[in-house]
Design an enzyme around this catalytic site. Structure first.
Site, PDB file in Angstrom:
ATOM      1  N   GLY A 225       0.839  -1.201   0.000  1.00  0.00           N
ATOM      2  CA  GLY A 225       0.000   0.000   0.000  1.00  0.00           C
ATOM      3  C   GLY A 225       0.867   1.241   0.000  1.00  0.00           C
ATOM      4  N   SER A 226       0.311   2.329   0.513  1.00  0.00           N
ATOM      5  CA  SER A 226       1.008   3.611   0.410  1.00  0.00           C
ATOM      6  C   SER A 226       2.103   3.742   1.470  1.00  0.00           C
ATOM      7  CB  SER A 226      -0.005   4.741   0.557  1.00  0.00           C
ATOM      8  OG  SER A 226      -0.657   4.623   1.805  1.00  0.00           O
ATOM      9  N   GLU A 245       5.627  -3.342   0.895  1.00  0.00           N
ATOM     10  CA  GLU A 245       5.672  -3.075  -0.553  1.00  0.00           C
ATOM     11  C   GLU A 245       4.935  -1.757  -0.753  1.00  0.00           C
ATOM     12  OE1 GLU A 245       7.214  -4.875  -2.776  1.00  0.00           O
ATOM     13  OE2 GLU A 245       7.585  -6.743  -1.692  1.00  0.00           O
ATOM     14  N   LEU A 246       5.691  -0.664  -0.940  1.00  0.00           N
ATOM     15  CA  LEU A 246       5.071   0.670  -0.895  1.00  0.00           C
ATOM     16  C   LEU A 246       5.102   1.357  -2.262  1.00  0.00           C
ATOM     17  CD1 LEU A 246       6.621   1.624   2.573  1.00  0.00           C
ATOM     18  CD2 LEU A 246       4.485   0.412   2.102  1.00  0.00           C
ATOM     19  N   CYS A 279       1.911   0.539  -8.924  1.00  0.00           N
ATOM     20  CA  CYS A 279       3.008   1.092  -8.111  1.00  0.00           C
ATOM     21  C   CYS A 279       4.244   1.359  -8.935  1.00  0.00           C
ATOM     22  CB  CYS A 279       3.319   0.144  -6.959  1.00  0.00           C
ATOM     23  SG  CYS A 279       3.510  -1.537  -7.511  1.00  0.00           S
ATOM     24  N   GLU A 373       4.258  10.664  -5.513  1.00  0.00           N
ATOM     25  CA  GLU A 373       3.642   9.568  -6.265  1.00  0.00           C
ATOM     26  C   GLU A 373       2.306  10.047  -6.833  1.00  0.00           C
ATOM     27  OE1 GLU A 373       2.220   6.071  -4.120  1.00  0.00           O
ATOM     28  OE2 GLU A 373       2.640   4.853  -5.894  1.00  0.00           O
TER      29      GLU A 373
HETATM   30  P1  NAP Z   1      -3.483   2.436   1.136  1.00  0.00           P
HETATM   31  O1  NAP Z   1      -4.444   3.543   1.247  1.00  0.00           O
HETATM   32  O2  NAP Z   1      -2.181   2.562   1.841  1.00  0.00           O
HETATM   33  O3  NAP Z   1      -4.273   1.117   1.636  1.00  0.00           O
HETATM   34  C1  NAP Z   1      -3.655  -0.139   1.595  1.00  0.00           C
HETATM   35  C2  NAP Z   1      -4.315  -1.046   2.624  1.00  0.00           C
HETATM   36  O4  NAP Z   1      -4.013  -0.565   3.938  1.00  0.00           O
HETATM   37  C3  NAP Z   1      -5.836  -1.093   2.523  1.00  0.00           C
HETATM   38  O5  NAP Z   1      -6.278  -2.393   2.785  1.00  0.00           O
HETATM   39  C4  NAP Z   1      -6.239  -0.145   3.648  1.00  0.00           C
HETATM   40  O6  NAP Z   1      -7.536  -0.371   4.137  1.00  0.00           O
HETATM   41  C5  NAP Z   1      -5.221  -0.510   4.686  1.00  0.00           C
HETATM   42  N1  NAP Z   1      -5.097   0.459   5.778  1.00  0.00           N
HETATM   43  C6  NAP Z   1      -5.477   1.756   5.803  1.00  0.00           C
HETATM   44  N2  NAP Z   1      -5.204   2.292   7.029  1.00  0.00           N
HETATM   45  C7  NAP Z   1      -4.648   1.310   7.778  1.00  0.00           C
HETATM   46  C8  NAP Z   1      -4.157   1.236   9.107  1.00  0.00           C
HETATM   47  N3  NAP Z   1      -4.152   2.288   9.930  1.00  0.00           N
HETATM   48  N4  NAP Z   1      -3.667   0.061   9.558  1.00  0.00           N
HETATM   49  C9  NAP Z   1      -3.635  -1.022   8.749  1.00  0.00           C
HETATM   50  N5  NAP Z   1      -4.092  -1.014   7.475  1.00  0.00           N
HETATM   51  C10 NAP Z   1      -4.583   0.144   6.984  1.00  0.00           C
HETATM   52  O7  NAP Z   1      -3.130   2.110  -0.397  1.00  0.00           O
HETATM   53  P2  NAP Z   1      -4.109   1.992  -1.632  1.00  0.00           P
HETATM   54  O8  NAP Z   1      -4.620   3.342  -1.976  1.00  0.00           O
HETATM   55  O9  NAP Z   1      -5.056   0.875  -1.438  1.00  0.00           O
HETATM   56  O10 NAP Z   1      -3.068   1.523  -2.758  1.00  0.00           O
HETATM   57  C11 NAP Z   1      -2.251   2.399  -3.447  1.00  0.00           C
HETATM   58  C12 NAP Z   1      -0.853   2.433  -2.875  1.00  0.00           C
HETATM   59  O11 NAP Z   1      -0.309   1.112  -2.844  1.00  0.00           O
HETATM   60  C13 NAP Z   1       0.099   3.233  -3.746  1.00  0.00           C
HETATM   61  O12 NAP Z   1       0.953   3.983  -2.927  1.00  0.00           O
HETATM   62  C14 NAP Z   1       0.881   2.158  -4.492  1.00  0.00           C
HETATM   63  O13 NAP Z   1       2.140   2.554  -4.958  1.00  0.00           O
HETATM   64  C15 NAP Z   1       0.977   1.099  -3.444  1.00  0.00           C
HETATM   65  N6  NAP Z   1       1.244  -0.209  -4.051  1.00  0.00           N
HETATM   66  C16 NAP Z   1       2.475  -0.761  -3.908  1.00  0.00           C
HETATM   67  C17 NAP Z   1       2.757  -1.977  -4.527  1.00  0.00           C
HETATM   68  C18 NAP Z   1       4.112  -2.631  -4.401  1.00  0.00           C
HETATM   69  O14 NAP Z   1       4.214  -3.800  -4.722  1.00  0.00           O
HETATM   70  N7  NAP Z   1       5.129  -1.934  -3.940  1.00  0.00           N
HETATM   71  C19 NAP Z   1       1.776  -2.622  -5.271  1.00  0.00           C
HETATM   72  C20 NAP Z   1       0.513  -2.021  -5.383  1.00  0.00           C
HETATM   73  C21 NAP Z   1       0.254  -0.810  -4.767  1.00  0.00           C
HETATM   74  P3  NAP Z   1      -8.764   0.551   3.642  1.00  0.00           P
HETATM   75  O15 NAP Z   1      -8.929   0.264   2.195  1.00  0.00           O
HETATM   76  O16 NAP Z   1      -9.868   0.095   4.494  1.00  0.00           O
HETATM   77  O17 NAP Z   1      -8.358   1.984   3.892  1.00  0.00           O
END
Ligand code: NAP
Length: 470
Positions: A225-226, A245-246, A279, A373
């Protein structure tokens, strides 16, 4: 759909609607879990970890192999689910399913290869006669938190290796896209995963994330995630293993000897698939001044052909972003860059969650569209004077997940490979390349640890050192 916790498909009165981002219709609802549900899931996962640890590697292989086969049989249903909840075009939905089949197949194979090694203790001065070896054992309970953009394959990259290694796993899918993960859970149960060894809990990360991560019975957290949520999880997790994996703002370097047609094709596929919500999307196109104009002209003609619309329509090349706020944010960053001296060459407009494929030229590296990003369907093109400046620009980022270069010069290519601070380095390809078997992960604030089933299994196991003293 219901969530799967404590060995049962469970509903709650409080519901979350899963929205089709193209037309805002409700695709389905899922329960909104509470912290009591987290407790139920962790309790069940603790006993599930004991159950799965009794299975042999071959039994785990058979289960995961069967899951891969079931997934393949249901390709069209999964592809449609991914498109409806996430918004990527249906051809990309099908591609995600075929990759997920590979990820589960590779994980199945890894179940048969979990092993320690002999340690030559007699190489230490004064020690001889002892027999030393390592045992590789499961961590126990794994919490797997996944993002919205690959709602099936990125869940498989966590669940497959976790089960292959003999762990129980609690999946917390993104709230926008929980349906693919729930359907995968159905398949895993059908394939024979012991009840308790799999939990899939739906609910907002801001309300159930902390207990899922902080509980000391959870021995491993794997998160995609982010950056900011990743940092928060690292702080909350305490003393346990974590994989992160950010995000990224991946650079693509274009040198003057590059084949411009190939670079344009790579920019289009690397920059605009899944509406740029990958990502490793190409975001910063660092282009040598000698080919800057030719590249922009050729790129513009191709990007103009990317039509937007209903992602279920086979003729549409790009669907919506996951939420209309994201399209609004991307548009705001583009306007901000234009106000600061950049220019929009193609696109630049949005309606609802659908943002046009956009090329922004004359971007200064300190503009937000370049230095943060973007995670959207726009590329930021910047001029460079040569390889040293291009590498310096590529490295001028807190991220380091993937980078690409186009050149025929082997010295430039090797300099790029040695000097660019990135976990994945692509020569004559855009940065958006991932084979599911390769070690994949970022440097700097793009994360730590590697995915790819073979490497993820190492991250999801512990090594015990055994010494036999005769
Ligand atoms: P995100 O907002 O960070 O959410 C990722 C996950 O974390 C979701 O399941 C979210 O749940 C959960 N989450 C939110 N707050 C949390 C907390 N306090 N404690 C634990 N978990 C929590 O990311 P996204 O918008 O879904 O995805 C986009 C990001 O992912 C981008 O930055 C992208 O670059 C990154 N990404 C990285 C890779 C890699 O392999 N490096 C691959 C794909 C994506 P909720 O949905 O309920 O908020």
């Amino acid at each position: 759909m219901h969530m799967y916790i404590g060995g049962e498909w469970t509903d709650r009165d409080d519901k979350i609607s899963v929205i089709n981002p193209f037309n805002n219709s409700i695709v389905d609802t899922v329960p909104s879990a509470t912290t009591d549900d987290v407790e139920l899931a962790i309790n069940s996962a603790v006993s599930g970890a004991k159950d799965i640890a009794t299975l042999s590697g071959y039994e785990r292989y058979q289960i995961l192999r069967k899951a891969a086969d079931l997934l393949e049989e249901r390709t069209e249903d999964f592809a449609r689910t991914i498109t409806l909840e996430e918004g990527k075009v249906i051809s990309e939905g099908r591609l995600e399913v075929s990759r997920a089949v590979q990820t589960m197949t590779l994980s199945a194979e890894e179940s048969k290869r979990i092993h320690g090694e002999m340690v030559p203790l007699d190489g230490a001065p004064g020690w001889s006669g002892q027999l030393g070896f390592t045992l590789r054992v499961p961590c126990g309970v794994v919490t797997a938190i996944s993002p919205f953009n690959f709602p099936l394959n990125l869940v498989c990259h966590k669940v497959g290796p976790a089960l292959a290694a003999g762990n129980s796993v609690i999946i917390k899918p993104a709230t926008d896209t929980p349906l693919s993960a729930l359907k995968l859970t159905e398949i895993l149960l059908e394939a024979g995963v012991p009840t308790g060894a799999i939990q899939c809990i739906t609910g907002s990360g801001s309300s159930i994330g902390d207990p899922l991560v902080a509980d000391s019975r959870v021995r491993k957290v794997t998160f995609t995630g982010s950056r900011d949520i990743g940092e928060r999880i690292c702080k909350t997790a305490g003393l346990k293993k974590v994989t992160m994996e950010l995000g990224s703002n991946a650079p693509l370097i274009v040198m003057p000897d590059a084949d411009i047609d190939k670079v344009v094709k790579a920019t289009v596929s690397s920059g605009f698939s899944n509406a740029g919500q990958v990502c490793i999307s190409a975001q910063r196109i660092i282009t040598h001044e000698k080919v800057y104009g030719d590249y922009l002209d050729a790129l513009s003609s191709e990007v103009e052909l990317i039509n937007t619309g209903d992602p279920l329509d086979e003729s549409v090349k790009m669907g919506p972003m996951v939420r209309s706020q994201d399209a609004e944010r991307v548009n705001g960053w583009i306007k901000e860059a234009v106000n600061a001296g950049a220019r929009t060459v193609v696109g630049g407009e949005y309606s609802g969650a659908v943002h046009q494929a956009t090329v922004v030229a004359d971007v200064n590296p300190d503009m937000r569209i370049s230095c943060e990003e973007l995670f959207g369907p726009a590329v930021a093109v910047t001029r460079s004077a040569g390889i040293d400046e291009a590498i310096k620009m590529a490295n001028d980022s807190n991220y380091g997940l993937s980078a690409g270069i186009f050149t025929q010069d082997i010295d430039w290519a090797m300099k790029f490979a040695r000097e660019v601070e990135s976990g994945n380095l692509m020569i004559n390809s855009g940065p958006q390349y991932r084979a599911d078997l390769m070690p994949y992960g970022g440097l700097k604030e793009s994360g730590m640890g590697k995915e790819g089933p073979r490497y993820a299994v190492e991250e999801m196991t512990e090594l015990k050192m055994v010494v036999y003293h005769p």
